[in-house]
Design a protein around this motif. Structure first.
Motif, mmCIF file in Angstrom:
data_model
loop_
_atom_site.group_PDB
_atom_site.id
_atom_site.type_symbol
_atom_site.label_atom_id
_atom_site.label_comp_id
_atom_site.label_asym_id
_atom_site.label_seq_id
_atom_site.Cartn_x
_atom_site.Cartn_y
_atom_site.Cartn_z
ATOM 1 N N TYR A 32 0.809 -1.106 -0.036
ATOM 2 C CA TYR A 32 0.003 0.069 0.072
ATOM 3 C C TYR A 32 0.889 1.183 0.096
ATOM 4 O O TYR A 32 1.740 1.306 0.729
ATOM 5 C CB TYR A 32 -0.952 0.086 1.478
ATOM 6 N N ALA A 33 0.196 2.227 -0.694
ATOM 7 C CA ALA A 33 0.765 3.526 -0.570
ATOM 8 C C ALA A 33 0.069 3.945 0.788
ATOM 9 O O ALA A 33 -1.173 3.668 0.721
ATOM 10 C CB ALA A 33 0.486 4.417 -1.552
ATOM 11 N N ILE A 34 0.664 4.870 1.473
ATOM 12 C CA ILE A 34 0.084 5.677 2.746
ATOM 13 C C ILE A 34 0.126 6.918 2.511
ATOM 14 O O ILE A 34 1.103 7.614 2.231
ATOM 15 C CB ILE A 34 0.811 5.106 4.090
ATOM 16 N N GLY A 35 -1.033 7.534 2.966
ATOM 17 C CA GLY A 35 -1.378 8.891 2.770
ATOM 18 C C GLY A 35 -1.656 9.450 4.261
ATOM 19 O O GLY A 35 -2.387 8.770 5.112
ATOM 20 N N TRP A 36 -1.237 10.873 4.693
ATOM 21 C CA TRP A 36 -1.690 11.477 5.862
ATOM 22 C C TRP A 36 -2.664 12.574 5.193
ATOM 23 O O TRP A 36 -2.319 13.332 4.366
ATOM 24 C CB TRP A 36 -0.767 11.869 6.710
ATOM 25 N N VAL A 48 -1.967 15.832 3.152
ATOM 26 C CA VAL A 48 -0.678 16.489 4.056
ATOM 27 C C VAL A 48 0.378 15.736 3.563
ATOM 28 O O VAL A 48 1.381 16.809 3.202
ATOM 29 C CB VAL A 48 -0.887 16.111 5.527
ATOM 30 N N SER A 49 0.710 14.507 3.202
ATOM 31 C CA SER A 49 1.832 13.994 3.039
ATOM 32 C C SER A 49 1.484 12.512 2.546
ATOM 33 O O SER A 49 0.472 11.976 3.029
ATOM 34 C CB SER A 49 2.805 13.829 4.120
ATOM 35 N N VAL A 64 2.992 22.126 4.365
ATOM 36 C CA VAL A 64 3.934 21.462 5.646
ATOM 37 C C VAL A 64 5.279 21.038 5.157
ATOM 38 O O VAL A 64 6.086 20.809 5.989
ATOM 39 C CB VAL A 64 2.902 20.461 6.209
ATOM 40 N N LYS A 65 5.755 21.659 4.016
ATOM 41 C CA LYS A 65 7.093 21.085 3.494
ATOM 42 C C LYS A 65 8.114 21.884 4.471
ATOM 43 O O LYS A 65 7.904 23.068 4.692
ATOM 44 C CB LYS A 65 7.300 21.890 2.317
ATOM 45 N N ASN A 85 7.492 22.469 14.476
ATOM 46 C CA ASN A 85 7.125 23.758 14.338
ATOM 47 C C ASN A 85 5.755 23.905 13.908
ATOM 48 O O ASN A 85 5.185 24.455 13.037
ATOM 49 C CB ASN A 85 7.956 24.594 13.125
ATOM 50 N N LEU A 86 4.738 23.360 14.807
ATOM 51 C CA LEU A 86 3.296 23.339 14.676
ATOM 52 C C LEU A 86 2.750 24.760 14.603
ATOM 53 O O LEU A 86 3.516 25.455 15.429
ATOM 54 C CB LEU A 86 2.627 22.321 15.441
#
Length: 127
Positions: A32-36, A48-49, A64-65, A85-86
């Motif tokens: 699987y590819a996983i994404g957030w 997000v990523s 978010v980079k 650095n949220l």
């Protein structure tokens, strides 16, 4: 049937860090590819990523980079999202998702490209 469980969310001050985990069961992450993704109140779910099933390719939203890093531990069948650095605008429910792109370098970016979703974990950035 693949199952995904997120953890690691919480309340953090601006400039702080959190590490989210996405633990998979029922199948190996190699398939699987996983994404957030994240969803703030009143807003659409946004990517997000992501990381490819072969693990060597990643992508990040421009917002978010340089602050977020995605990684995975195949032995633990877990994907992580390190968030540094949220900012208050990072506040949202964060979801991980899996797409059936085994053996590929492809990193899907759209919600409808993913087949399985976790229940989400709340991240709140506030002083």
């Amino acid at each position: 049937q693949l199952q995904l469980v997120e953890s690691g969310g919480g309340l953090v001050q601006p400039g702080g860090s959190l590490r989210l985990s996405c633990a998979a069961s029922g199948s190996t992450l190699r398939a699987y590819a996983i994404g957030w993704f994240r969803q703030a109140p009143g807003k659409e779910r946004e990517g997000v990523s992501g990381i490819s099933s072969r693990g060597g390719r990643t992508n990040y939203a421009d917002s978010v980079k340089g602050r977020f890093t995605i990684s995975r531990d195949i032995a633990k069948n877990t994907v992580y999202l390190q968030m540094n650095n949220l900012r208050p605008e990072d506040t949202a429910v964060y979801y991980c998702a899996a797409g059936k792109y085994g053996g590929s370098w492809y990193v899907p970016t759209e919600v409808d490209e993913y087949d399985y979703w976790g229940q989400g974990t709340q991240v709140t950035v506030s002083s």
